[in-house]
Design a protein around this motif. Structure first.
Motif, mmCIF file in Angstrom:
data_model
loop_
_atom_site.group_PDB
_atom_site.id
_atom_site.type_symbol
_atom_site.label_atom_id
_atom_site.label_comp_id
_atom_site.label_asym_id
_atom_site.label_seq_id
_atom_site.Cartn_x
_atom_site.Cartn_y
_atom_site.Cartn_z
ATOM 1 N N ILE A 5 0.856 -1.187 0.000
ATOM 2 C CA ILE A 5 0.000 0.000 0.000
ATOM 3 C C ILE A 5 0.890 1.234 0.000
ATOM 4 O O ILE A 5 1.888 1.288 0.734
ATOM 5 C CB ILE A 5 -0.907 0.022 1.243
ATOM 6 C CG1 ILE A 5 -1.871 -1.171 1.240
ATOM 7 C CG2 ILE A 5 -1.684 1.335 1.343
ATOM 8 C CD1 ILE A 5 -2.557 -1.411 2.566
ATOM 9 N N VAL A 6 0.529 2.217 -0.826
ATOM 10 C CA VAL A 6 1.280 3.468 -0.871
ATOM 11 C C VAL A 6 0.312 4.643 -0.900
ATOM 12 O O VAL A 6 -0.608 4.674 -1.729
ATOM 13 C CB VAL A 6 2.210 3.535 -2.107
ATOM 14 C CG1 VAL A 6 2.928 4.882 -2.161
ATOM 15 C CG2 VAL A 6 3.227 2.400 -2.093
ATOM 16 N N PHE A 7 0.518 5.588 0.020
ATOM 17 C CA PHE A 7 -0.153 6.881 -0.043
ATOM 18 C C PHE A 7 0.868 7.881 -0.595
ATOM 19 O O PHE A 7 1.906 8.109 0.017
ATOM 20 C CB PHE A 7 -0.611 7.334 1.344
ATOM 21 C CG PHE A 7 -1.792 6.577 1.883
ATOM 22 C CD1 PHE A 7 -3.080 7.096 1.770
ATOM 23 C CD2 PHE A 7 -1.622 5.349 2.507
ATOM 24 C CE1 PHE A 7 -4.169 6.401 2.266
ATOM 25 C CE2 PHE A 7 -2.706 4.645 3.007
ATOM 26 C CZ PHE A 7 -3.988 5.171 2.879
ATOM 27 N N GLU A 8 0.560 8.458 -1.758
ATOM 28 C CA GLU A 8 1.455 9.413 -2.407
ATOM 29 C C GLU A 8 0.908 10.829 -2.257
ATOM 30 O O GLU A 8 -0.023 11.227 -2.958
ATOM 31 C CB GLU A 8 1.594 9.097 -3.907
ATOM 32 C CG GLU A 8 2.442 7.893 -4.240
ATOM 33 C CD GLU A 8 2.632 7.742 -5.750
ATOM 34 O OE1 GLU A 8 1.970 8.479 -6.525
ATOM 35 O OE2 GLU A 8 3.427 6.892 -6.152
ATOM 36 N N ASN A 9 1.449 11.578 -1.310
ATOM 37 C CA ASN A 9 1.085 12.992 -1.127
ATOM 38 C C ASN A 9 -0.429 13.204 -1.169
ATOM 39 O O ASN A 9 -0.947 14.046 -1.914
ATOM 40 C CB ASN A 9 1.750 13.859 -2.205
ATOM 41 C CG ASN A 9 3.259 13.717 -2.183
ATOM 42 O OD1 ASN A 9 3.867 13.596 -1.129
ATOM 43 N ND2 ASN A 9 3.870 13.719 -3.354
ATOM 44 N N VAL A 10 -1.130 12.449 -0.339
ATOM 45 C CA VAL A 10 -2.597 12.445 -0.372
ATOM 46 C C VAL A 10 -3.165 13.587 0.473
ATOM 47 O O VAL A 10 -2.851 13.723 1.657
ATOM 48 C CB VAL A 10 -3.150 11.093 0.121
ATOM 49 C CG1 VAL A 10 -4.662 11.167 0.302
ATOM 50 C CG2 VAL A 10 -2.783 9.986 -0.865
ATOM 51 N N THR A 11 -4.016 14.385 -0.154
ATOM 52 C CA THR A 11 -4.766 15.437 0.533
ATOM 53 C C THR A 11 -6.248 15.192 0.302
ATOM 54 O O THR A 11 -6.661 14.800 -0.795
ATOM 55 C CB THR A 11 -4.374 16.828 -0.010
ATOM 56 O OG1 THR A 11 -3.010 17.093 0.330
ATOM 57 C CG2 THR A 11 -5.257 17.924 0.585
ATOM 58 N N LYS A 12 -7.048 15.391 1.341
ATOM 59 C CA LYS A 12 -8.493 15.236 1.220
ATOM 60 C C LYS A 12 -9.176 16.419 1.877
ATOM 61 O O LYS A 12 -8.955 16.713 3.058
ATOM 62 C CB LYS A 12 -8.966 13.936 1.887
ATOM 63 C CG LYS A 12 -10.476 13.715 1.813
ATOM 64 C CD LYS A 12 -10.992 13.626 0.384
ATOM 65 C CE LYS A 12 -12.494 13.379 0.343
ATOM 66 N NZ LYS A 12 -13.005 13.371 -1.046
ATOM 67 N N THR A 13 -9.997 17.112 1.089
ATOM 68 C CA THR A 13 -10.764 18.246 1.603
ATOM 69 C C THR A 13 -12.254 17.969 1.478
ATOM 70 O O THR A 13 -12.688 17.194 0.628
ATOM 71 C CB THR A 13 -10.423 19.541 0.849
ATOM 72 O OG1 THR A 13 -10.744 19.371 -0.540
ATOM 73 C CG2 THR A 13 -8.949 19.884 0.988
ATOM 74 N N PHE A 14 -13.035 18.612 2.356
ATOM 75 C CA PHE A 14 -14.486 18.521 2.333
ATOM 76 C C PHE A 14 -15.060 19.929 2.382
ATOM 77 O O PHE A 14 -14.483 20.819 3.030
ATOM 78 C CB PHE A 14 -15.012 17.741 3.554
ATOM 79 C CG PHE A 14 -14.573 16.310 3.607
ATOM 80 C CD1 PHE A 14 -15.280 15.327 2.942
ATOM 81 C CD2 PHE A 14 -13.444 15.944 4.349
ATOM 82 C CE1 PHE A 14 -14.879 13.992 3.009
ATOM 83 C CE2 PHE A 14 -13.046 14.619 4.418
ATOM 84 C CZ PHE A 14 -13.766 13.637 3.748
ATOM 85 N N PRO A 15 -16.207 20.161 1.745
ATOM 86 C CA PRO A 15 -16.858 21.466 1.892
ATOM 87 C C PRO A 15 -17.426 21.609 3.305
ATOM 88 O O PRO A 15 -17.912 20.640 3.887
ATOM 89 C CB PRO A 15 -17.989 21.436 0.845
ATOM 90 C CG PRO A 15 -18.249 19.977 0.623
ATOM 91 C CD PRO A 15 -16.940 19.279 0.828
ATOM 92 N N ASP A 27 -1.087 16.076 2.391
ATOM 93 C CA ASP A 27 0.218 15.561 1.945
ATOM 94 C C ASP A 27 0.654 14.313 2.720
ATOM 95 O O ASP A 27 1.800 14.219 3.179
ATOM 96 C CB ASP A 27 1.298 16.649 2.077
ATOM 97 C CG ASP A 27 1.041 17.817 1.137
ATOM 98 O OD1 ASP A 27 0.485 17.582 0.048
ATOM 99 O OD2 ASP A 27 1.401 18.953 1.497
ATOM 100 N N VAL A 28 -0.257 13.368 2.853
ATOM 101 C CA VAL A 28 0.069 12.136 3.571
ATOM 102 C C VAL A 28 0.902 11.223 2.676
ATOM 103 O O VAL A 28 0.504 10.883 1.557
ATOM 104 C CB VAL A 28 -1.219 11.402 4.008
ATOM 105 C CG1 VAL A 28 -0.884 10.010 4.550
ATOM 106 C CG2 VAL A 28 -1.946 12.219 5.070
ATOM 107 N N GLY A 29 2.050 10.846 3.177
ATOM 108 C CA GLY A 29 2.906 9.881 2.493
ATOM 109 C C GLY A 29 3.185 8.702 3.407
ATOM 110 O O GLY A 29 3.681 8.892 4.531
ATOM 111 N N LEU A 30 2.825 7.521 2.968
ATOM 112 C CA LEU A 30 2.984 6.334 3.809
ATOM 113 C C LEU A 30 3.121 5.109 2.922
ATOM 114 O O LEU A 30 2.366 4.945 1.962
ATOM 115 C CB LEU A 30 1.775 6.174 4.736
ATOM 116 C CG LEU A 30 1.753 4.956 5.675
ATOM 117 C CD1 LEU A 30 2.883 5.041 6.698
ATOM 118 C CD2 LEU A 30 0.401 4.857 6.382
#
Length: 268
Positions: A5-15, A27-30
C-alpha cells in the motif's frame, strides 16, 4: 496473498457549512509492505477514518494517489476487506449466512460458499455458532462474524476501523490476541485504526502517528516486540517505553490543537 500500500502525497478536503473547504488530510505519504500489520493513531478528528475510507475506495483523494500493488484505488474492490466499529451484520441472516454474503456477490457456488463460511467461522473461534442470528450473539461474537465475513472472500488487505472500541476490556483483549493469530496464519496486509495507545503497541508491527487536523504523518514507529502472544508483553519495559513515546507524540498534537483553537476564538 497480501498487497503493498502506498499513499502518495494524499490530501483530502471537504466542503464546510460556511462554504469554505475543510482539510482532513494533507500531503500524507505512507508505505506499507505486503503482509505488514500497521496501526494508525492520532488525535480525535485528525482524519484517521478518512484515510481508511480512501484506502477502501469509499472516498477519493482531492490530490495525490492511493495505490494497492501499484494500482490506483478508484473505488471499492474485493482485494480489500473492511471491518467497521459497528458490526453491520444482516439481522435476517444467521452467522453463516452473513459470512456467505460477500461470496454470493463474488458468484461462488452454494456448496463452496457454505464450506468456506464454515472454515472462517472456525478460524475466528465460532465453531457451532453458524446457525445463530446476530441478536443471539454477544458483541464480541458479532465482531468475530464481521471479521470472518471480510476474510471469507480472501482479500489481500484487511482494513479495520476501531473494530473493538465498543467492546468491554476483557473481550477486547481476547479479540486482539485472536486477530494476531489470524494475521499470522493468513499473512494479510492489515491497516488498523485505533484511539488506544496500548492497542496500537500490542497489535502493530509499525505505528503511524498522525498530527492534529489536517492529518499528516508525524512519525512512523517500529514496534519490534516479537511474538506478543507469549508472556505478558504489556508489562514489559519495552512496551512501556513505546507506549510513552507514542503518548508524548499525541500529547504534543493535542496541545497544539488546543492552542490553535484558543487563537481562533481570540480572532473572532
Amino acid at each position: 496473498m497480501s498487497s503493498s500500500i502506498v499513499f502518495e502525497n494524499v490530501t483530502k478536503t471537504f466542503p464546510s457549512r460556511e462554504g469554505e473547504e475543510l482539510t482532513a488530510l494533507r500531503d500524507v505519504g505512507l508505505e506499507i509492505a505486503p503482509g505488514e500489520f500497521t496501526v494508525v493513531v492520532g488525535p480525535s478528528g485528525c482524519g484517521k477514518s478518512t484515510l481508511l475510507d480512501l484506502l477502501a475506495g469509499l472516498a477519493t483523494p482531492s490530490s495525490g494517489r492511493v495505490l494497492v500493488d501499484g494500482v490506483p484505488v478508484l473505488g471499492p474492490g474485493l482485494d480489500r476487506g473492511v471491518v467497521f466499529q459497528q458490526y453491520a451484520l444482516l439481522p435476517w441472516r444467521d452467522a453463516r449466512g452473513n459470512v456467505e454474503f460477500g461470496l454470493e456477490a463474488k458468484g461462488v457456488p452454494r456448496r463452496e460458499r457454505r464450506e468456506r463460511a464454515q472454515e472462517y467461522l472456525e478460524l475466528v473461534g465460532l465453531t457451532g455458532f453458524g446457525d445463530r442470528y446476530p441478536h443471539e450473539l454477544s458483541g464480541g461474537m458479532r465482531q468475530r462474524v464481521a471479521i470472518a465475513r471480510s476474510l471469507a472472500f480472501d482479500p489481500d488487505v484487511l482494513l479495520m476501523d476501531e473494530p473493538f472500541a465498543a467492546l468491554d476490556a476483557q473481550t477486547r483483549d481476547l479479540l486482539q490476541e485472536e486477530l494476531l493469530r489470524i494475521w499470522e496464519r493468513t499473512g494479510k496486509t492489515v491497516v488498523f485504526i485505533t484511539h488506544g495507545i496500548d492497542e496500537a503497541v500490542y497489535l502493530g508491527q509499525r505505528v503511524a502517528v498522525l498530527t492534529s487536523r489536517p492529518g499528516r504523518i508525524k512519525e512512523v514507529i517500529d514496534v519490534g516486540l516479537g511474538d506478543r502472544r507469549t508472556g505478558d508483553v504489556r508489562s514489559s519495559p519495552e512496551f512501556a517505553q513505546l507506549r510513552h513515546r507514542i503518548w508524548e507524540q499525541l500529547q504534543d498534537e493535542v496541545r497544539q490543537a488546543a492552542r490553535e483553537g484558543e487563537e481562533a476564538v481570540a480572532r473572532v
